[in-house]
Design an enzyme around this catalytic site. Structure first.
Site, PDB file in Angstrom:
ATOM      1  N   GLU A   1       0.756  -1.097   0.003  1.00  0.00           N
ATOM      2  CA  GLU A   1      -0.043   0.010   0.091  1.00  0.00           C
ATOM      3  C   GLU A   1       0.751   1.215  -0.014  1.00  0.00           C
ATOM      4  O   GLU A   1       0.572   2.377  -0.719  1.00  0.00           O
ATOM      5  CB  GLU A   1      -0.746  -0.024   1.341  1.00  0.00           C
ATOM      6  CG  GLU A   1      -1.895  -1.118   1.279  1.00  0.00           C
ATOM      7  CD  GLU A   1      -1.304  -2.322   1.998  1.00  0.00           C
ATOM      8  OE1 GLU A   1       0.058  -2.808   1.910  1.00  0.00           O
ATOM      9  OE2 GLU A   1      -1.949  -3.134   2.616  1.00  0.00           O
TER      10      GLU A   1
ATOM     11  N   SER B   1       5.636 -40.841   7.783  1.00  0.00           N
ATOM     12  CA  SER B   1       5.186 -40.337   9.041  1.00  0.00           C
ATOM     13  C   SER B   1       4.629 -38.848   8.962  1.00  0.00           C
ATOM     14  O   SER B   1       3.880 -38.596   9.724  1.00  0.00           O
ATOM     15  CB  SER B   1       6.631 -40.028   9.904  1.00  0.00           C
ATOM     16  OG  SER B   1       7.434 -39.445   9.286  1.00  0.00           O
TER      17      SER B   1
HETATM   18  C1  AOF Z   1       0.241  -5.023   4.375  1.00  0.00           C
HETATM   19  N1  AOF Z   1       0.818  -4.905   3.286  1.00  0.00           N
HETATM   20  O1  AOF Z   1       2.409  -5.412   1.748  1.00  0.00           O
HETATM   21  C2  AOF Z   1       2.033  -6.667   3.700  1.00  0.00           C
HETATM   22  C3  AOF Z   1       1.433  -7.102   5.028  1.00  0.00           C
HETATM   23  O2  AOF Z   1       7.011  -6.429  10.003  1.00  0.00           O
HETATM   24  P1  AOF Z   1       6.204  -5.736   8.927  1.00  0.00           P
HETATM   25  O3  AOF Z   1       5.795  -4.421   9.288  1.00  0.00           O
HETATM   26  O4  AOF Z   1       6.509  -6.103   7.620  1.00  0.00           O
HETATM   27  O5  AOF Z   1       4.752  -6.643   9.217  1.00  0.00           O
HETATM   28  C4  AOF Z   1       4.604  -7.961   8.655  1.00  0.00           C
HETATM   29  C5  AOF Z   1       3.138  -8.288   8.752  1.00  0.00           C
HETATM   30  O6  AOF Z   1       2.372  -7.360   7.911  1.00  0.00           O
HETATM   31  C6  AOF Z   1       2.898  -9.588   8.097  1.00  0.00           C
HETATM   32  O7  AOF Z   1       3.197 -10.626   9.063  1.00  0.00           O
HETATM   33  C7  AOF Z   1       1.516  -9.527   7.593  1.00  0.00           C
HETATM   34  O8  AOF Z   1       0.776  -9.647   8.747  1.00  0.00           O
HETATM   35  C8  AOF Z   1       1.412  -7.999   7.218  1.00  0.00           C
HETATM   36  N2  AOF Z   1       2.025  -7.813   5.882  1.00  0.00           N
HETATM   37  N3  AOF Z   1       0.525  -6.108   5.258  1.00  0.00           N
HETATM   38  O9  AOF Z   1      -0.847  -4.397   4.807  1.00  0.00           O
HETATM   39  C9  AOF Z   1       1.741  -5.796   2.861  1.00  0.00           C
HETATM   40  N4  AOF Z   1       3.490  -7.415   3.387  1.00  0.00           N
HETATM   41 ZN    ZN Z   2       0.980  -3.030   6.169  1.00  0.00          ZN
END
Ligand code: AOF
Ligand code: ZN
Length: 337
Positions: A52, A291
């Site tokens: 985003e 397994s």
């Molecule tokens: C979004 N847009 O492009 C992604 C999301 O450590 P951070 O801040 O990068 O957060 C990782 C988490 O954010 C990931 O586990 C998932 O829940 C979300 N990823 N969310 O709005 C994105 N890559």
């Molecule tokens: Zn995000």
């Protein structure tokens, strides 16, 4: 109809980062103003900006945002992780509407991103077939919903169902079942996984390198599952190109070990996530693979079938008839040498 079109574009964008985002999901986002795309972006790598953010940054005229719809393949996040929350960013820019492919299974988000947007007066619509978007991130969803790495089993068998001759020592050569195309395909498959898992017996008999020679990408980390009858040490492990992770009751000094009963797969498998192994290709042998099947821990099967027969040998596992898991469609031709 146009929602579907723009969400499909999100999938295409998300896929540009395939293989690079672990442990994060693949995510794409598109900004649309009056039916025209004015911004696009995707998540490139864990630690870097989310989809985003990339999409909003790419918009040349931000004054159009309050009249725009943002399409996201995954629910915008609501938490402070390595990066700030995307749902807050969308509210700050006052976008009109957000369309989401599927909700985020991460308990830190799990509907909170959607709720935050709605609380701030943004219309949020979720796509009617979220499974399409969940499938894009099969590893990510499995990690959160099943609390273990994503598991794929892969083997090559002769036409009559054997994976090898019966061998007692490494001096006896393995049956050559895989042809050149199968070998390339196997290495392509390896590049998609964090870990590649074999038994101590396979390590001793095949002395494999378990690297990535026939396809580009990052080689998975070898995971060796110990055995109570077969002792392995630095000598046996020396064939591997990458430092392995070993599941063993008796720790081997100088090696990264998970201390557990190797037979208790369901117990030690979740622990691999703590070692940053989120997906595993299980390459052998059949006892170890059984397994995983028995404990219902298989997400995907890849069976390579040769046109030739061996006559006798070690039987391959069979895919359970009622299996609802994905099947690889890898078929190839090869004479058995
Ligand atoms: C979004 N847009 O492009 C992604 C999301 O450590 P951070 O801040 O990068 O957060 C990782 C988490 O954010 C990931 O586990 C998932 O829940 C979300 N990823 N969310 O709005 C994105 N890559
Ligand atoms: Zn995000």
């Amino acid at each position: 109809m146009s929602d579907r079109k723009f969400l499909t574009r999100c999938l295409q964008l998300a896929n540009y980062a395939r293989g690079n985002t672990s442990p994060n999901p693949l995510v794409g986002a598109v900004v649309v103003h009056k039916g025209r795309i004015i911004g696009e972006g995707y998540h490139h790598r864990a630690g870097e900006p989310h989809a985003e953010v990339m999409a909003i940054r790419s918009v040349k005229d931000p004054s159009l945002l309050p009249e725009s719809t943002v399409y996201c393949s995954l629910e915008p996040c609501s938490h402070f992780g390595k990066t700030p929350p995307c749902s807050h960013l969308l509210v700050e820019h006052g976008v009109q509407r957000v369309v989401i492919g599927c909700l985020d299974p991460n308990p830190l988000v799990a509907g909170r991103g959607k709720a935050y947007l709605e609380q701030h007066g943004i219309q949020v619509d979720t796509y009617e077939a979220p499974e399409v978007f969940e499938a894009l991130n099969k590893v990510f969803f499995t990690n959160f919903l099943k609390k273990r790495p994503y598991i794929a089993l892969k083997w090559a068998r002769s036409q009559d169902g054997y994976v090898d001759h019966v061998r007692e020592s490494a001096k006896m050569l393995a049956a050559s079942i895989s042809g050149p195309i199968a070998v390339i395909n196997t290495h392509r498959l390896r590049a998609e996984f964090d870990g590649i898992l074999i038994s101590a017996k396979t390590l001793v008999l095949d002395r494999p390198r378990l690297n990535l020679r026939h396809f580009g990408g990052k080689a998975p980390r070898p995971i060796i599952v110990g055995s109570s009858t077969l002792k392995i040490g630095p000598k046996e492990l020396s064939t591997l190109d990458i430092s392995p992770l070993i599941v063993t009751q008796e720790v081997i000094p100088g090696f990264d070990c998970i201390q557990a009963d190797p037979r208790d797969v369901a117990h030690w498998l979740p622990k691999l996530i703590e070692h940053n192994v989120y997906s595993i290709l299980v390459e052998g042998g059949p006892t170890l693979q059984s397994s995983f099947v028995r404990e219902n821990l298989v997400d995907e099967y890849h069976e390579y079938v040769s046109t030739e027969s061996l006559g006798k040998g070690i039987p391959a596992i069979s895919i359970p008839a009622n299996s609802t898991t994905m099947l690889g469609s890898d078929q190839y031709n090869k004479s058995i040498g």
